[in-house]
Design a protein around this motif. Structure first.
Motif, PDB file in Angstrom:
ATOM      1  N   PRO A  81       0.984  -1.079  -0.062  1.00 34.66           N
ATOM      2  CA  PRO A  81       0.117   0.031   0.129  1.00 34.66           C
ATOM      3  C   PRO A  81       0.963   1.332  -0.017  1.00 34.66           C
ATOM      4  O   PRO A  81       1.940   1.247   0.589  1.00 34.66           O
ATOM      5  N   GLU A 108       2.302 -10.460   3.144  1.00 36.80           N
ATOM      6  CA  GLU A 108       1.365  -9.487   3.161  1.00 36.80           C
ATOM      7  C   GLU A 108       1.230  -8.724   1.849  1.00 36.80           C
ATOM      8  O   GLU A 108       0.148  -8.116   1.556  1.00 36.80           O
ATOM      9  N   LYS A 114      -5.403  -7.565  -1.103  1.00 37.04           N
ATOM     10  CA  LYS A 114      -5.408  -8.564   0.302  1.00 37.04           C
ATOM     11  C   LYS A 114      -5.967  -7.744   1.346  1.00 37.04           C
ATOM     12  O   LYS A 114      -5.547  -6.631   1.500  1.00 37.04           O
ATOM     13  N   GLN A 115      -6.799  -8.118   2.109  1.00 40.91           N
ATOM     14  CA  GLN A 115      -7.314  -7.557   3.527  1.00 40.91           C
ATOM     15  C   GLN A 115      -6.234  -7.605   4.482  1.00 40.91           C
ATOM     16  O   GLN A 115      -5.652  -8.507   4.849  1.00 40.91           O
ATOM     17  N   LEU A 116      -5.717  -6.302   4.902  1.00 36.71           N
ATOM     18  CA  LEU A 116      -4.782  -6.189   6.030  1.00 36.71           C
ATOM     19  C   LEU A 116      -5.356  -5.267   7.203  1.00 36.71           C
ATOM     20  O   LEU A 116      -6.376  -4.860   6.916  1.00 36.71           O
ATOM     21  N   SER A 119      -5.838  -2.141   6.514  1.00 39.93           N
ATOM     22  CA  SER A 119      -6.374  -1.633   5.148  1.00 39.93           C
ATOM     23  C   SER A 119      -7.360  -0.672   4.925  1.00 39.93           C
ATOM     24  O   SER A 119      -7.922   0.053   5.825  1.00 39.93           O
ATOM     25  N   ASP A 120      -7.634  -0.103   3.659  1.00 43.19           N
ATOM     26  CA  ASP A 120      -8.285   0.865   3.281  1.00 43.19           C
ATOM     27  C   ASP A 120      -9.831   0.551   3.868  1.00 43.19           C
ATOM     28  O   ASP A 120     -10.092  -0.401   3.733  1.00 43.19           O
ATOM     29  N   SER A 219      -2.663   5.173   7.034  1.00 41.06           N
ATOM     30  CA  SER A 219      -3.603   4.896   5.996  1.00 41.06           C
ATOM     31  C   SER A 219      -4.967   5.824   6.101  1.00 41.06           C
ATOM     32  O   SER A 219      -5.445   6.517   4.984  1.00 41.06           O
TER      33      SER A 219
END
Length: 398
Positions: A81, A108, A114-116, A119-120, A219
């Motif tokens: 990201p 990752e 990919k959901q982290l 994440s956004d 983020s």
């Protein structure tokens, strides 16, 4: 040692790449080799100079289809990201370790979308150990980071309905300070309240958890700024996210016999100089004073030494003078090396042009050192992190 030259393939490392992972097929610096060694399930570390390499290890391709820093980077860093902080060998242990684990252990960044944990579009809620402002004790506190609201909150009790603080994300900076906080996972969160700087010192026992919090803040900041500045590029916005301090250390200031601990952090297109108490087991939440530092063309400068005829009972003798349109600020350092480092740090800030918002907010007239008139060096109408300020916490000599 086998045909070791076959390992020489494209890579980008800034510090002493005398080590390599025979399983990943990458060169690594000394400071990161210990981290790789502590994750034997993914990385086997060998010295390029001291260890024996057999032909099978030299021919890394036979152990893995991935070999070489460039190829490995293209695979394990394919989908990082834009807001994710990528540490270098100078960063603290927890940042470097979690970066390595995120890439090679948790993978990752190998798949798009990919959901982290950071994440956004996500809110983040959890417990961080926060230092009490008055008693200095670290106690568990519930923190809530909301992208929808664009803010960070913390609550003194788990079931509390109202937060102790509610801080907008555009006035927050976060930086790891393990030595200052006295914990390897120590994180300092700085924010503005009533145009004054406040500091929160937190940590978590899990390195992954505290680094996830750090990247979650970045983020939320990134997406807030994307809305606020829609024509800015992703890289321009990335450069406005959290920043490390540019310079920290003690200087003496004219006035009472005190040593002041200052820290200088460069944010956005200007500098944000802020100071914090020291030694490392003491942290202060509030500043004693702030001074706006603008650009050279607007009358700001830093000079080596003190003005002729300066009187004062200094115990340190390596002086420097910060000149503003209103007055001069005199400091002394313990060593010439400290003096030159401070001058270089201030010069890097003063050499940068001021933003239009800084002109409009008339910060040139604003200072609030204890020894001068009251006011604030901050620009409330400026974009996030576009101001330049000095703060001082005074620590009396014993």
């Amino acid at each position: 040692h086998g045909n070791l030259p076959l390992l020489v393939i494209p890579f980008f490392i800034l510090s002493d790449p005398d080590w390599a992972s025979s399983t990943l097929g990458v060169f690594i610096c000394l400071s990161c080799s210990g981290i790789h060694r502590n994750i034997p399930s993914i990385s086997k570390v060998k010295s390029l100079k001291m260890d024996h390499w057999d032909d099978a290890q030299v021919q890394v391709r036979s152990l893995s289809p991935l070999h070489g820093n460039a190829v490995t980077k293209a695979t394990y860093e394919a989908h990082i990201p834009i807001y994710y902080y990528q540490p270098n060998y100078n960063d603290c242990q927890v940042l470097r370790e979690q970066w390595i684990r995120a890439k090679y252990e948790r993978k990752e960044f190998t798949e798009p979308g990919k959901q982290l944990p950071y994440s956004d579009g996500k809110s983040r809620e959890g417990i961080l150990w926060k230092r009490g402002r008055d008693n200095g004790q670290f106690l568990p506190r519930k923190f809530l980071l909301s992208e929808r609201e664009g803010c960070l909150k913390y609550f003194t009790k788990q079931d509390a309905k109202e937060p102790k603080i509610n801080v907008k994300i555009d006035v927050i900076n976060a930086t790891f300070q393990p030595v200052k906080i006295g914990n390897p996972n120590g994180l300092q969160i700085t924010y503005l309240k009533d145009n004054k700087t406040r500091n929160i010192f937190v940590y978590h026992e899990s390195g992954k958890e505290v680094v996830d919090w750090f990247n979650a803040i970045r983020s939320v900041q990134f997406h807030y700024l994307k809305v606020a500045f829609p024509i800015a590029s992703d890289n321009e916005i990335k450069n406005r996210l959290t920043r490390n301090f540019l310079k920290e250390g003690y200087m003496e200031k004219t006035g009472p016999k005190v040593h002041c601990y200052y820290s200088l952090v460069l944010l956005g297109n200007s500098g944000f100089c802020k100071s914090l108490s020291f030694p490392p087991d003491v942290q202060d939440a509030f500043a004693k004073g702030e001074v706006f530092v603008g650009s050279r063309e607007n009358g700001y400068s830093v000079q080596k030494g003190l003005p002729s005829g300066t009187q004062g009972n200094f115990s340190w003798h390596y002086g420097l003078t910060i000149a503003t349109p209103d007055r001069e600020y005199l400091f002394t350092c313990e060593t010439e090396t400290d003096q030159l480092d401070w001058i270089a740090a201030f010069t890097s800030v003063i050499n940068q042009a001021m933003t239009p918002q800084e002109y409009a907010s008339k910060c040139l007239d604003a200072v609030s050192f204890p020894s001068c008139h009251s006011g604030s060096g901050y620009c409330p109408n400026a974009p996030p992190f576009s101001f330049t300020t000095v703060e001082a916490y005074f620590k009396f000599k014993s």
